[in-house]
Design an enzyme around this catalytic site. Structure first.
Site, PDB file in Angstrom:
ATOM      1  N   ASP A   1      -9.424  -5.836  -4.468  1.00  0.00           N
ATOM      2  CA  ASP A   1      -8.553  -4.850  -3.846  1.00  0.00           C
ATOM      3  C   ASP A   1      -9.085  -3.426  -4.000  1.00  0.00           C
ATOM      4  OD1 ASP A   1      -6.251  -3.587  -2.837  1.00  0.00           O
ATOM      5  OD2 ASP A   1      -4.918  -4.942  -3.930  1.00  0.00           O
TER       6      ASP A   1
ATOM      7  N   SER B   1       0.844  -1.196   0.000  1.00  0.00           N
ATOM      8  CA  SER B   1       0.000   0.000   0.000  1.00  0.00           C
ATOM      9  C   SER B   1       0.885   1.254   0.000  1.00  0.00           C
ATOM     10  CB  SER B   1      -0.966  -0.054   1.193  1.00  0.00           C
ATOM     11  OG  SER B   1      -2.033   0.832   1.024  1.00  0.00           O
TER      12      SER B   1
ATOM     13  N   HIS C   1      -7.187  -6.235  -0.259  1.00  0.00           N
ATOM     14  CA  HIS C   1      -5.992  -5.405  -0.119  1.00  0.00           C
ATOM     15  C   HIS C   1      -4.861  -6.097   0.637  1.00  0.00           C
ATOM     16  CE1 HIS C   1      -4.072  -1.549  -0.542  1.00  0.00           C
ATOM     17  NE2 HIS C   1      -3.986  -1.334   0.764  1.00  0.00           N
TER      18      HIS C   1
END
Length: 298
Positions: free
Chosen positions: A249, A109, A276
């Site tokens: 995601d 991320s 995610h």
């Protein structure tokens, strides 16, 4: 699988503050350094990646400045929390651990955004790069988030919009609506694993970095990073690169597409049953895919 215990933990001085780190595994093959997300989420939710150490490769986790076991600075303003700050902290970590001459990076991320910023500078010791569930720009991230929000139940969308307009994103009704999005697009594992919950607890206890750079949540980005982009510099990345994303995601395919289009040596693995956090949602396959990639770069 059980999360491996660290072989060593410690702290490193960074401009008078402390960066906490843990190392899993013994010295041997080129180490993997894991950059957590947020910004300001802490390392906890990425701990299952320490399973790579079972493949004979040490894995370094650390808490970036402002969160977890590293120094907290809740009184610092927006001009303090910059991408350059975290790049400098990463450089300092690599130097002090004695691995700056040879290492892999895995950024998840926000960590992938930071890893990309590091890689475009072509550091001599970087051997391989994993960009996991990360956007190439916040404009693309916000466009993807808008698409996913539009698919939420109408009453959830109405609650989100009403509280965002009123500036009451700390209201319990807003937080309940957030959770609907999170369960679809952030972590689909039920119940939420303890290490993931620890990360939510980290942010709740000290949201300084997350709220300053990102905003109140994953899809309402109003912080200092809202205009960030690395798209025009991706051609500078000169190491083998693996892209990782999940079918559900919040980092939608379009947010990662510039990496695939512009990084010269790149491959992409989509985890079909994940959102995610495929390192949590499909742990065994994730460790295999990432491990095989790292092996190919050694």
């Amino acid at each position: 699988m059980a999360i491996p215990e660290p072989n060593h933990t410690g702290t490193i001085d960074f401009n008078g503050w402390s960066t906490w780190y843990r190392i899993t595994g013994e010295p041997g093959r080129t180490p993997l350094v894991v950059l957590h997300g947020g910004p300001g989420a802490g390392h906890d939710y990425t701990l299952r990646i320490a399973g790579i150490a079972r493949q004979g490769r040490p894995v370094v986790h650390y808490d970036q400045l402002g969160i977890g076991h590293s120094t907290h600075l809740p009184d610092e303003g927006a001009d303090f929390w910059t991408v350059q700050l975290f790049l400098d902290e990463l450089d300092n970590l690599l130097k002090e651990l004695g691995i700056a001459d040879g290492y892999h990076l895995l950024g998840q991320s926000w960590g992938g955004m930071l890893a990309a910023e590091h890689a475009v500078r072509r550091p001599a010791g970087l051997r391989g790069l994993v960009i996991a569930n990360s956007p190439a720009s916040m404009e693309l991230w916000l466009a993807g988030a808008a698409e996913l929000r539009a698919a939420l139940p109408p009453e959830v969308q109405e609650t989100l919009l009403a509280h965002e307009a009123a500036g009451t994103t700390d209201h319990p009704d807003y937080q309940a609506a957030e959770q609907v999005f999170y369960e679809r697009h952030v972590c689909r594992t039920v119940p939420v694993p303890a290490e993931v919950q620890a990360t939510w607890d980290n942010i709740a206890a000290d949201p300084t970095v997350y709220h300053t750079m990102n905003g109140p949540n994953e899809f309402h980005v109003v912080g200092t990073m809202k205009d960030w982009s690395v798209v025009d510099r991706l051609h500078l990345i000169d190491v083998p690169t693996l892209l990782v994303s999940g079918r559900y995601d919040e980092a939608t395919p379009d947010t990662l597409r510039p990496f695939a289009d512009h990084v010269p040596d790149v491959r992409w693995h989509m985890f079909e049953h994940s959102s995610h956090m495929p390192h949590v949602e499909e742990e065994e396959l994730y460790l295999q895919v990432v491990g095989d990639f790292l092996d190919s770069t050694d």
